[in-house]
Design a protein around this motif. Sequence first.
Motif, PDB file in Angstrom:
ATOM      1  N   CYS A   1      -9.139  -7.208  -0.971  1.00  0.00           N
ATOM      2  CA  CYS A   1      -8.229  -7.015   0.114  1.00  0.00           C
ATOM      3  C   CYS A   1      -6.780  -6.356   0.045  1.00  0.00           C
ATOM      4  CB  CYS A   1      -8.145  -8.430   0.870  1.00  0.00           C
ATOM      5  SG  CYS A   1      -7.334  -9.541  -0.129  1.00  0.00           S
ATOM      6  N   VAL A   2      -6.205  -5.934   1.027  1.00  0.00           N
ATOM      7  CA  VAL A   2      -4.990  -5.277   0.861  1.00  0.00           C
ATOM      8  C   VAL A   2      -4.022  -6.253   1.795  1.00  0.00           C
ATOM      9  CG1 VAL A   2      -3.457  -3.189   1.184  1.00  0.00           C
ATOM     10  CG2 VAL A   2      -5.928  -2.986   0.457  1.00  0.00           C
TER      11      VAL A   2
ATOM     12  N   GLN B   1      -7.413  -5.537   5.427  1.00  0.00           N
ATOM     13  CA  GLN B   1      -5.949  -5.680   5.518  1.00  0.00           C
ATOM     14  C   GLN B   1      -5.941  -7.355   5.803  1.00  0.00           C
ATOM     15  OE1 GLN B   1      -3.535  -3.325   7.684  1.00  0.00           O
ATOM     16  NE2 GLN B   1      -1.648  -4.542   7.098  1.00  0.00           N
TER      17      GLN B   1
ATOM     18  N   ALA C   1      -6.579   2.092   4.247  1.00  0.00           N
ATOM     19  CA  ALA C   1      -6.964   1.061   3.407  1.00  0.00           C
ATOM     20  C   ALA C   1      -8.475   1.094   3.057  1.00  0.00           C
ATOM     21  CB  ALA C   1      -6.276  -0.200   3.401  1.00  0.00           C
TER      22      ALA C   1
ATOM     23  N   LEU D   1      -2.219  -0.799   8.496  1.00  0.00           N
ATOM     24  CA  LEU D   1      -2.932   0.456   7.761  1.00  0.00           C
ATOM     25  C   LEU D   1      -4.045   1.196   8.285  1.00  0.00           C
ATOM     26  CD1 LEU D   1      -2.738  -1.157   4.170  1.00  0.00           C
ATOM     27  CD2 LEU D   1      -0.887   0.172   5.263  1.00  0.00           C
TER      28      LEU D   1
ATOM     29  N   TRP E   1       0.871  -1.285  -0.011  1.00  0.00           N
ATOM     30  CA  TRP E   1       0.085  -0.013  -0.148  1.00  0.00           C
ATOM     31  C   TRP E   1       0.950   1.181   0.107  1.00  0.00           C
ATOM     32  CZ3 TRP E   1      -4.693   0.087  -1.628  1.00  0.00           C
ATOM     33  CH2 TRP E   1      -5.464   0.932  -1.462  1.00  0.00           C
TER      34      TRP E   1
ATOM     35  N   ASP F   1      -0.213  -5.807   3.439  1.00  0.00           N
ATOM     36  CA  ASP F   1       1.197  -5.016   3.519  1.00  0.00           C
ATOM     37  C   ASP F   1       1.583  -5.250   5.202  1.00  0.00           C
ATOM     38  OD1 ASP F   1       1.703  -1.860   2.545  1.00  0.00           O
ATOM     39  OD2 ASP F   1       2.347  -2.442   4.541  1.00  0.00           O
TER      40      ASP F   1
END
Length: 269
Positions: free
Chosen positions: A39-40, A54, A50, A46, A16, A42
């Motif tokens: 989804c993210v 996450q 985001a 975050l 991200w 990292d």
Amino acid sequence: MTTSIPKVRRVGVVGWGAIGRVVGSALVEQTIPGAELECVVDNRPLGDSAPAPQVAFEEALQRCDLVVEAAGQAVVRAWGERVLESGTDLLIASTGALTDEELAKRLLAAGPGRVYFTGGAVGGLDLLQAVRSLGPLHDVRLTTTKLPSTLEQPWMDEELLTRMRTATGPVEVMSGTARDVPAKFPKSTNVAASVALAVGDLDTVRVRVVADPGAHHTRHVVEASGAHGTYRFDVAHLPDPGNPATSQVVPYAVLRSLAALAGRTGQIL
């Protein structure tokens, strides 16, 4: 007559940062028909920054059918095969990782997921691929010019660092092949790998990396020649203000690739 409902690509964005934020935000805003941000991933918490959950990498593989790598070459090395073995497709932004020929072979052999890469900050790759089918390109040169601060690396000795930091004009930082240079500049020279992938030979592509304190734009000059013609591409991009090591255009190149994978019609591929 039944009408099939187009499949929506469930996309996970890994990283991200300068690239991932633009790509993920565009997906949330539905600017890419047929793709949505699922989804993210990292390694930093975050919080609310985001716009999608996450999650851990393994959970992303369960939730997504396409993963966009926007976090650097190390992620490709660590997770590329696992993504593909899970049946998830992988779009790679950090093409420099593919100069590791053993890794590239393993990724191409892995499946059932499919691997894709984006050209990022350079143009003309489709033409170089077309010319390659006519015969080999005998001379391919890439000169990349960036701000000195974006090129500093832990392996550099004090003499080179001092020359870069005190330069009043262009300073050659390194020269070599597309096999050597991306490994030395893992965040700054993915273009060298992209050109080599298009040409089909890491050792044919000669690369010069230049630090220039006056480089308000990141510049890539590709010069190629063979039996069927000569070619020259000269591009200059504004660096991303949050991460000058990457060009502002890179996430939009990723989005263009995403659009193609999501099946948007009416575009040049």
